[in-house]
Design a protein around this motif. Sequence first.
Motif, mmCIF file in Angstrom:
data_model
loop_
_atom_site.group_PDB
_atom_site.id
_atom_site.type_symbol
_atom_site.label_atom_id
_atom_site.label_comp_id
_atom_site.label_asym_id
_atom_site.label_seq_id
_atom_site.Cartn_x
_atom_site.Cartn_y
_atom_site.Cartn_z
ATOM 1 N N LEU A 103 0.825 -1.205 0.000
ATOM 2 C CA LEU A 103 0.000 0.000 0.000
ATOM 3 C C LEU A 103 0.862 1.260 0.000
ATOM 4 N N GLU A 104 1.918 1.267 0.794
ATOM 5 C CA GLU A 104 2.779 2.448 0.870
ATOM 6 C C GLU A 104 3.508 2.697 -0.450
ATOM 7 N N ARG A 105 3.906 1.622 -1.129
ATOM 8 C CA ARG A 105 4.589 1.789 -2.420
ATOM 9 C C ARG A 105 3.635 2.333 -3.487
ATOM 10 N N GLU A 106 2.374 1.888 -3.456
ATOM 11 C CA GLU A 106 1.397 2.402 -4.410
ATOM 12 C C GLU A 106 1.029 3.850 -4.096
ATOM 13 N N ALA A 107 0.983 4.175 -2.817
ATOM 14 C CA ALA A 107 0.566 5.519 -2.408
ATOM 15 C C ALA A 107 1.623 6.570 -2.724
ATOM 16 N N ALA A 200 10.450 14.140 -2.505
ATOM 17 C CA ALA A 200 9.911 13.785 -3.817
ATOM 18 C C ALA A 200 8.449 14.220 -3.941
ATOM 19 N N ILE A 201 7.683 14.036 -2.872
ATOM 20 C CA ILE A 201 6.280 14.446 -2.896
ATOM 21 C C ILE A 201 6.185 15.967 -3.005
ATOM 22 N N ALA A 202 7.061 16.674 -2.290
ATOM 23 C CA ALA A 202 7.071 18.139 -2.360
ATOM 24 C C ALA A 202 7.379 18.612 -3.779
ATOM 25 N N ARG A 203 8.276 17.892 -4.485
ATOM 26 C CA ARG A 203 8.665 18.260 -5.860
ATOM 27 C C ARG A 203 7.677 17.742 -6.896
ATOM 28 N N LYS A 211 11.026 5.403 -5.925
ATOM 29 C CA LYS A 211 12.364 4.965 -5.522
ATOM 30 C C LYS A 211 12.518 5.024 -4.009
ATOM 31 N N ALA A 212 12.031 6.103 -3.392
ATOM 32 C CA ALA A 212 12.131 6.238 -1.935
ATOM 33 C C ALA A 212 11.289 5.189 -1.228
ATOM 34 N N ALA A 213 10.109 4.891 -1.774
ATOM 35 C CA ALA A 213 9.237 3.881 -1.169
ATOM 36 C C ALA A 213 9.880 2.503 -1.228
ATOM 37 N N TRP A 214 10.532 2.192 -2.319
ATOM 38 C CA TRP A 214 11.214 0.900 -2.425
ATOM 39 C C TRP A 214 12.428 0.853 -1.498
ATOM 40 N N ALA A 215 13.094 1.987 -1.313
ATOM 41 C CA ALA A 215 14.212 2.046 -0.368
ATOM 42 C C ALA A 215 13.726 1.770 1.045
ATOM 43 N N HIS A 216 12.537 2.308 1.358
ATOM 44 C CA HIS A 216 11.954 2.048 2.676
ATOM 45 C C HIS A 216 11.631 0.569 2.832
ATOM 46 N N THR A 217 11.163 -0.058 1.751
ATOM 47 C CA THR A 217 10.905 -1.501 1.788
ATOM 48 C C THR A 217 12.180 -2.259 2.132
ATOM 49 N N GLU A 218 13.306 -1.860 1.542
ATOM 50 C CA GLU A 218 14.589 -2.513 1.832
ATOM 51 C C GLU A 218 14.957 -2.364 3.303
ATOM 52 N N THR A 219 14.689 -1.187 3.857
ATOM 53 C CA THR A 219 14.972 -0.958 5.269
ATOM 54 C C THR A 219 14.169 -1.903 6.144
#
Length: 236
Positions: A103-107, A200-203, A211-219
Amino acid sequence: MSDAAQTGATLVQRTIGRIERSIESGEWAVGDRIPAEGRLVEAFGVGRNTVREAVRALCHTGLLEARRGDGTYVRAASDLNAALQRRLRRAELKHVLQVRLALEREAAPAAALHRGEDDLARILSALLARRRADESGDPAAYVDRDLEFHRAVVAASGNPLMTELYESITASVRHSIESLRPNWTPELPGASAHDDLAEAIARRDPEAATKAAWAHTETVEAAMERMAERNGVGEE
Protein backbone atom coordinates in the motif's frame (compact mmCIF):
# COMPACT_ATOMS: atom_id res chain seq x y z
CA MET A 1 -43.00 -13.88 8.49
CA SER A 2 -45.85 -11.85 9.93
CA ASP A 3 -46.37 -8.19 9.10
CA ALA A 4 -45.37 -7.28 12.66
CA ALA A 5 -42.17 -9.31 12.40
CA GLN A 6 -41.35 -7.73 9.04
CA THR A 7 -41.90 -4.27 10.49
CA GLY A 8 -39.67 -5.08 13.44
CA ALA A 9 -36.91 -6.40 11.17
CA THR A 10 -37.16 -3.29 9.00
CA LEU A 11 -36.86 -1.03 12.04
CA VAL A 12 -33.79 -2.92 13.21
CA GLN A 13 -32.16 -2.62 9.76
CA ARG A 14 -32.93 1.09 9.62
CA THR A 15 -31.48 1.56 13.09
CA ILE A 16 -28.37 -0.37 12.08
CA GLY A 17 -28.07 1.90 9.05
CA ARG A 18 -28.33 5.05 11.16
CA ILE A 19 -25.68 3.81 13.58
CA GLU A 20 -23.39 2.86 10.68
CA ARG A 21 -23.81 6.31 9.12
CA SER A 22 -22.96 7.98 12.44
CA ILE A 23 -19.74 5.97 12.55
CA GLU A 24 -18.78 6.34 8.89
CA SER A 25 -19.39 10.09 8.97
CA GLY A 26 -17.01 10.46 11.91
CA GLU A 27 -19.73 11.65 14.28
CA TRP A 28 -18.79 8.64 16.42
CA ALA A 29 -15.08 7.95 16.02
CA VAL A 30 -13.27 4.71 16.70
CA GLY A 31 -12.77 4.45 20.45
CA ASP A 32 -15.78 6.64 21.29
CA ARG A 33 -18.53 5.40 23.56
CA ILE A 34 -21.85 5.63 21.74
CA PRO A 35 -24.83 7.35 23.41
CA ALA A 36 -26.70 5.39 26.06
CA GLU A 37 -29.63 3.23 25.04
CA GLY A 38 -32.21 5.75 26.23
CA ARG A 39 -30.69 8.52 24.13
CA LEU A 40 -30.64 6.30 21.05
CA VAL A 41 -34.29 5.39 21.58
CA GLU A 42 -35.16 9.07 21.70
CA ALA A 43 -32.92 10.05 18.78
CA PHE A 44 -34.06 7.27 16.45
CA GLY A 45 -37.70 7.16 17.52
CA VAL A 46 -37.74 3.40 18.00
CA GLY A 47 -38.21 1.03 20.93
CA ARG A 48 -35.55 -0.24 23.30
CA ASN A 49 -35.71 -3.76 21.86
CA THR A 50 -35.01 -2.39 18.38
CA VAL A 51 -31.97 -0.48 19.62
CA ARG A 52 -30.71 -3.51 21.53
CA GLU A 53 -31.03 -5.80 18.51
CA ALA A 54 -29.28 -3.28 16.26
CA VAL A 55 -26.42 -2.80 18.71
CA ARG A 56 -26.14 -6.56 19.27
CA ALA A 57 -25.93 -7.14 15.49
CA LEU A 58 -23.18 -4.53 15.09
CA CYS A 59 -21.25 -5.99 18.02
CA HIS A 60 -21.41 -9.34 16.24
CA THR A 61 -19.93 -7.86 13.04
CA GLY A 62 -17.18 -6.14 15.02
CA LEU A 63 -18.24 -2.56 14.35
CA LEU A 64 -19.18 -2.05 18.01
CA GLU A 65 -17.89 -3.53 21.27
CA ALA A 66 -20.03 -3.87 24.40
CA ARG A 67 -18.08 -3.51 27.65
CA ARG A 68 -19.88 -4.81 30.68
CA GLY A 69 -20.65 -2.03 33.13
CA ASP A 70 -19.07 0.61 30.89
CA GLY A 71 -21.17 0.97 27.75
CA THR A 72 -20.75 0.28 24.05
CA TYR A 73 -17.80 1.57 22.06
CA VAL A 74 -16.99 2.04 18.38
CA ARG A 75 -14.47 -0.62 17.46
CA ALA A 76 -14.10 -0.07 13.71
CA ALA A 77 -14.85 2.73 11.26
CA SER A 78 -16.68 0.59 8.68
CA ASP A 79 -17.73 -2.94 7.80
CA LEU A 80 -14.52 -3.25 5.80
CA ASN A 81 -12.51 -2.09 8.79
CA ALA A 82 -14.27 -4.57 11.07
CA ALA A 83 -13.71 -7.48 8.67
CA LEU A 84 -10.04 -6.65 8.28
CA GLN A 85 -9.60 -6.33 12.03
CA ARG A 86 -10.96 -9.85 12.49
CA ARG A 87 -8.61 -11.20 9.82
CA LEU A 88 -5.57 -9.27 11.00
CA ARG A 89 -5.85 -10.76 14.47
CA ARG A 90 -4.90 -14.09 12.88
CA ALA A 91 -2.21 -12.73 10.53
CA GLU A 92 1.53 -13.17 10.89
CA LEU A 93 3.73 -10.08 11.14
CA LYS A 94 5.49 -10.80 7.84
CA HIS A 95 2.14 -10.95 6.01
CA VAL A 96 0.96 -7.71 7.58
CA LEU A 97 4.23 -6.09 6.51
CA GLN A 98 3.80 -7.26 2.92
CA VAL A 99 0.36 -5.67 2.72
CA ARG A 100 1.51 -2.53 4.49
CA LEU A 101 4.50 -2.01 2.22
CA ALA A 102 2.48 -2.73 -0.92
CA LEU A 103 0.00 0.00 0.00
CA GLU A 104 2.78 2.45 0.87
CA ARG A 105 4.59 1.79 -2.42
CA GLU A 106 1.40 2.40 -4.41
CA ALA A 107 0.57 5.52 -2.41
CA ALA A 108 3.98 7.18 -2.81
CA PRO A 109 3.87 8.13 -6.52
CA ALA A 110 0.14 8.88 -6.30
CA ALA A 111 0.83 11.29 -3.43
CA ALA A 112 3.50 13.03 -5.52
CA LEU A 113 0.97 13.52 -8.32
CA HIS A 114 -2.14 14.39 -6.34
CA ARG A 115 -1.08 15.97 -3.06
CA GLY A 116 -2.43 19.36 -2.12
CA GLU A 117 -0.74 22.00 -0.02
CA ASP A 118 -2.55 20.81 3.12
CA ASP A 119 -1.40 17.25 2.40
CA LEU A 120 2.19 18.39 2.04
CA ALA A 121 2.02 20.42 5.24
CA ARG A 122 0.77 17.36 7.13
CA ILE A 123 3.52 15.17 5.65
CA LEU A 124 6.30 17.64 6.49
CA SER A 125 4.92 18.24 9.99
CA ALA A 126 4.82 14.50 10.65
CA LEU A 127 8.34 14.08 9.28
CA LEU A 128 9.70 16.76 11.59
CA ALA A 129 7.85 15.30 14.59
CA ARG A 130 9.19 11.85 13.70
CA ARG A 131 12.76 13.19 13.59
CA ARG A 132 12.37 14.92 16.95
CA ALA A 133 10.87 11.80 18.54
CA ASP A 134 13.79 9.76 17.23
CA GLU A 135 16.31 12.23 18.67
CA SER A 136 14.52 12.28 22.03
CA GLY A 137 14.84 8.53 22.41
CA ASP A 138 11.12 8.15 23.19
CA PRO A 139 10.08 4.90 21.43
CA ALA A 140 6.34 5.39 21.95
CA ALA A 141 6.43 8.91 20.50
CA TYR A 142 8.55 7.67 17.60
CA VAL A 143 6.03 4.97 16.71
CA ASP A 144 3.16 7.50 16.82
CA ARG A 145 4.98 10.01 14.62
CA ASP A 146 6.26 7.42 12.15
CA LEU A 147 2.75 6.03 11.75
CA GLU A 148 1.35 9.54 11.28
CA PHE A 149 3.89 10.18 8.50
CA HIS A 150 2.84 7.09 6.56
CA ARG A 151 -0.86 7.81 7.10
CA ALA A 152 -0.32 11.32 5.75
CA VAL A 153 1.39 10.00 2.62
CA VAL A 154 -1.36 7.49 1.93
CA ALA A 155 -4.06 10.11 2.52
CA ALA A 156 -2.30 12.40 0.03
CA SER A 157 -2.64 9.74 -2.68
CA GLY A 158 -6.14 10.99 -3.46
CA ASN A 159 -7.44 7.41 -3.42
CA PRO A 160 -10.15 7.11 -0.74
CA LEU A 161 -10.27 3.31 -0.94
CA MET A 162 -6.53 3.01 -0.47
CA THR A 163 -6.76 5.41 2.46
CA GLU A 164 -9.58 3.39 4.05
CA LEU A 165 -7.66 0.14 3.60
CA TYR A 166 -4.58 1.64 5.23
CA GLU A 167 -6.58 3.12 8.07
CA SER A 168 -8.15 -0.30 8.58
CA ILE A 169 -4.76 -1.88 9.23
CA THR A 170 -3.40 1.01 11.31
CA ALA A 171 -3.29 -1.02 14.54
CA SER A 172 -1.31 -3.75 12.78
CA VAL A 173 0.99 -1.19 11.15
CA ARG A 174 1.66 0.28 14.59
CA HIS A 175 2.53 -3.18 15.89
CA SER A 176 4.90 -3.73 12.96
CA ILE A 177 6.70 -0.45 13.67
CA GLU A 178 6.97 -1.30 17.37
CA SER A 179 8.35 -4.75 16.56
CA LEU A 180 10.93 -3.55 14.04
CA ARG A 181 12.07 -0.38 15.80
CA PRO A 182 14.64 -2.11 18.06
CA ASN A 183 16.21 -3.66 14.95
CA TRP A 184 16.60 -0.39 13.04
CA THR A 185 19.98 1.31 12.78
CA PRO A 186 21.15 4.25 10.64
CA GLU A 187 23.45 2.04 8.54
CA LEU A 188 20.57 -0.03 7.18
CA PRO A 189 19.83 0.46 3.47
CA GLY A 190 17.25 3.13 2.79
CA ALA A 191 17.73 4.84 6.16
CA SER A 192 17.00 8.26 4.57
CA ALA A 193 13.91 6.99 2.75
CA HIS A 194 11.41 9.06 4.74
CA ASP A 195 13.23 12.32 4.01
CA ASP A 196 13.67 11.35 0.36
CA LEU A 197 9.99 10.47 0.05
CA ALA A 198 8.82 13.74 1.55
CA GLU A 199 11.14 15.68 -0.75
CA ALA A 200 9.91 13.79 -3.82
CA ILE A 201 6.28 14.45 -2.90
CA ALA A 202 7.07 18.14 -2.36
CA ARG A 203 8.66 18.26 -5.86
CA ARG A 204 5.75 16.32 -7.37
CA ASP A 205 8.21 13.71 -8.62
CA PRO A 206 6.46 10.30 -8.77
CA GLU A 207 9.57 8.43 -9.97
CA ALA A 208 11.64 9.67 -7.03
CA ALA A 209 8.75 8.91 -4.69
CA THR A 210 8.60 5.32 -5.98
CA LYS A 211 12.36 4.96 -5.52
CA ALA A 212 12.13 6.24 -1.94
CA ALA A 213 9.24 3.88 -1.17
CA TRP A 214 11.21 0.90 -2.42
CA ALA A 215 14.21 2.05 -0.37
CA HIS A 216 11.95 2.05 2.68
CA THR A 217 10.91 -1.50 1.79
CA GLU A 218 14.59 -2.51 1.83
CA THR A 219 14.97 -0.96 5.27
CA VAL A 220 12.00 -2.86 6.65
CA GLU A 221 13.15 -6.14 5.10
CA ALA A 222 16.65 -5.68 6.53
CA ALA A 223 15.18 -4.98 9.96
CA MET A 224 13.02 -8.09 9.62
CA GLU A 225 16.10 -10.19 8.84
CA ARG A 226 17.92 -8.76 11.84
CA MET A 227 14.94 -9.48 14.09
CA ALA A 228 14.78 -13.06 12.81
CA GLU A 229 18.48 -13.53 13.50
CA ARG A 230 18.11 -12.20 17.04
CA ASN A 231 15.17 -14.47 17.66
CA GLY A 232 16.99 -17.46 16.24
CA VAL A 233 14.51 -17.97 13.41
CA GLY A 234 15.93 -19.73 10.39
CA GLU A 235 14.96 -19.39 6.78
CA GLU A 236 11.84 -21.23 5.69
